[in-house]
Design an enzyme around this catalytic site. Structure first.
Site, short mmCIF file in Angstrom:
data_model
loop_
_atom_site.label_atom_id
_atom_site.label_comp_id
_atom_site.label_asym_id
_atom_site.label_seq_id
_atom_site.Cartn_x
_atom_site.Cartn_y
_atom_site.Cartn_z
N ASP A 1 35.46 -21.81 -44.70
CA ASP A 1 35.44 -21.73 -43.25
C ASP A 1 36.92 -21.74 -42.86
O ASP A 1 37.70 -22.51 -43.43
CB ASP A 1 34.72 -22.98 -42.71
CG ASP A 1 34.59 -22.96 -41.20
OD1 ASP A 1 33.47 -23.00 -40.72
OD2 ASP A 1 35.64 -22.94 -40.50
N SER A 2 37.32 -20.92 -41.91
CA SER A 2 38.76 -20.78 -41.68
C SER A 2 39.40 -22.03 -41.07
O SER A 2 40.61 -22.11 -40.98
CB SER A 2 39.06 -19.55 -40.82
OG SER A 2 38.77 -19.79 -39.47
N SER A 3 38.59 -23.01 -40.70
CA SER A 3 39.19 -24.28 -40.27
C SER A 3 39.90 -24.96 -41.43
O SER A 3 40.70 -25.87 -41.23
CB SER A 3 38.10 -25.23 -39.74
OG SER A 3 37.34 -24.56 -38.78
N THR B 1 54.73 -21.54 -23.03
CA THR B 1 53.95 -21.91 -21.84
C THR B 1 52.48 -22.22 -22.17
O THR B 1 51.90 -21.63 -23.09
CB THR B 1 54.00 -20.81 -20.76
OG1 THR B 1 53.11 -21.17 -19.70
CG2 THR B 1 53.60 -19.44 -21.27
N THR C 1 36.92 -16.70 -37.63
CA THR C 1 37.62 -16.45 -36.37
C THR C 1 38.47 -17.64 -35.92
O THR C 1 39.44 -17.45 -35.18
CB THR C 1 36.61 -16.14 -35.25
OG1 THR C 1 35.68 -17.22 -35.15
CG2 THR C 1 35.88 -14.85 -35.50
N THR D 1 32.38 -16.81 -40.76
CA THR D 1 30.99 -16.61 -40.34
C THR D 1 30.40 -15.30 -40.83
O THR D 1 29.22 -15.23 -41.15
CB THR D 1 30.90 -16.65 -38.79
OG1 THR D 1 31.31 -17.96 -38.38
CG2 THR D 1 29.51 -16.39 -38.28
N1 ASP Z 1 34.10 -21.63 -38.28
C1 ASP Z 1 34.12 -20.22 -38.57
C2 ASP Z 1 35.42 -19.89 -39.28
O1 ASP Z 1 36.42 -19.80 -38.63
C3 ASP Z 1 33.96 -19.43 -37.32
C4 ASP Z 1 33.93 -17.94 -37.49
O2 ASP Z 1 34.15 -17.38 -38.52
O3 ASP Z 1 33.66 -17.28 -36.48
O4 ASP Z 1 35.43 -19.71 -40.47
#
Ligand code: ASP
Length: 346
Positions: free
Chosen positions: A57-59, A276, A89, A13
């Site tokens: 995008d980190s996904s 856990t 993130t 992002t």
């Molecule tokens: N979807 C974004 C990512 O992980 C979210 C972010 O960067 O906050 O690339």
């Protein structure tokens, strides 16, 4: 040596803009990040950047990216005093965990950061995060890095990377480290928590082991879990490691249907790591009857590890070690400060 930092831009992002056609956020070039924070030129150290060929995008992160990041760090290790990785993130906690296991004898900071709002937006949190990450990556005392670790800087706190979890999809305090104190807190001054930072002597040169074995699965138990669902997971072809997400201090159902499946998986040589579902606290196998059987079956305690770190640790160990007993020993101990080992109750 004059201090210098390499910023490695992977996407996320922080550098996104709205796609003119769909309106959805997508990664954009590094120049606009630098344009948004012209004041970083005032830092008294050199800042270079490296943009990955394909911003994501980190996904979309895969273990291949972790290898690329390690390669870039090692190729540039002598030239820079520290590294800042701009990353989305969503999977930042996985990437920081992975790099912590892959890199050995790290003597320089590797600071992941990003933001919840793009750096081009007026209320962005990206500016503060980037500025603090740079300052921390460059911080030295008597020529030695203050934080020679893989860490995550977010929302005015610096965390050990492999202790961190993304806990909020909206707040600027998006990350938390429930079982380990922050390595630093950022206010008017940066307060380093020297007692929490890993200053253990590094024996040997910096290096990386970047292979990952992805023949793993996560099984989160819940009341009403169907036996055929458990079967589908443990009968996955080639499965070698299973993260078993249990209740509370590592507890699982005591019924024979469930336990016989756990036993069968262990007998097949699948390594089971008990983690856990609680965010804070630790697995204590043997404390309750409901976890004693897991222990007897050969399940290994994950203590207070996060699921993100457990996934990366399992992939790393399965690739690095061939002997199951050695892997179990390593699962049971802290490789890079990712768990607090206790022997309460057994
Ligand atoms: N979807 C974004 C990512 O992980 C979210 C972010 O960067 O906050 O690339």
């Amino acid at each position: 040596m004059t201090r210098s930092i390499l910023i490695i831009y992977t996407g996320g992002t922080i550098g996104m803009i709205n796609d003119p056609e769909t309106g959805a956020l997508c990664p954009f070039d590094f120049e606009q990040i630098m344009n948004a924070v012209p004041e970083i030129k005032e830092f008294g150290f050199k800042i270079d950047s490296y943009t990955l060929p394909k911003l994501i995008d980190s996904s979309d992160v895969k273990p291949q990216l972790w290898k690329e990041l390690c390669d870039i760090i090692l190729e540039n290790y002598e030239k820079y005093s520290g590294f800042v990785i701009l990353h989305g993130t969503d999977t930042m906690a996985y990437s920081a965990s992975a790099l912590s296991f892959m890199l050995n004898n790290l003597t320089k900071p590797v600071v992941f950061t990003g933001s919840q709002l793009p750096i081009g937006k007026i209320r962005t949190d990206g500016r503060e995060n980037l500025i603090a990450a740079l300052e921390i990556a460059a911080a030295e005392i008597e020529g030695k890095a203050v934080v020679p670790e893989v860490c995550i800087l977010f929302g005015a706190k610096l965390f050990r990377g492999n202790r961190t979890t993304k806990i909020n999809a909206e707040s600027f305090d998006a990350f938390q480290s429930f079982n380990y104190p922050p390595l630093a807190e950022i206010g008017i001054h940066i307060h380093y928590n020297y007692g929490a930072i890993d200053y253990a002597p590094r024996i040997g040169e910096v290096s990386a082991y970047t292979d990952m074995d992805t023949h793993i699965a996560i099984l989160k138990i819940f009341p009403g879990i169907r036996p055929e669902f458990i079967d589908a997971v443990i009968e996955m072809p080639g499965l070698k490691g299973l993260i078993l997400e249990t209740y509370g201090s590592g507890n699982a159902p005591t019924d024979e249907v469930f336990l016989s499946k756990v036993r069968k998986a262990c007998e097949k040589g699948i390594l089971i790591y008990n983690v856990t579902q609680c965010q804070g606290g630790t697995v204590e196998m043997g404390r309750y009857e409901t976890s004693r059987e897991l222990l007897r079956s050969g399940v290994t305690s994950g203590y207070d590890i996060t699921t993100e770190a457990a996934v990366c640790k399992m992939m790393h160990l399965l690739a690095r070690e061939k002997d199951a007993n050695e892997i179990k020993k390593s699962l049971n101990s802290a490789l890079k400060g990712e768990i607090t080992v206790n022997h309460i109750g057994f």
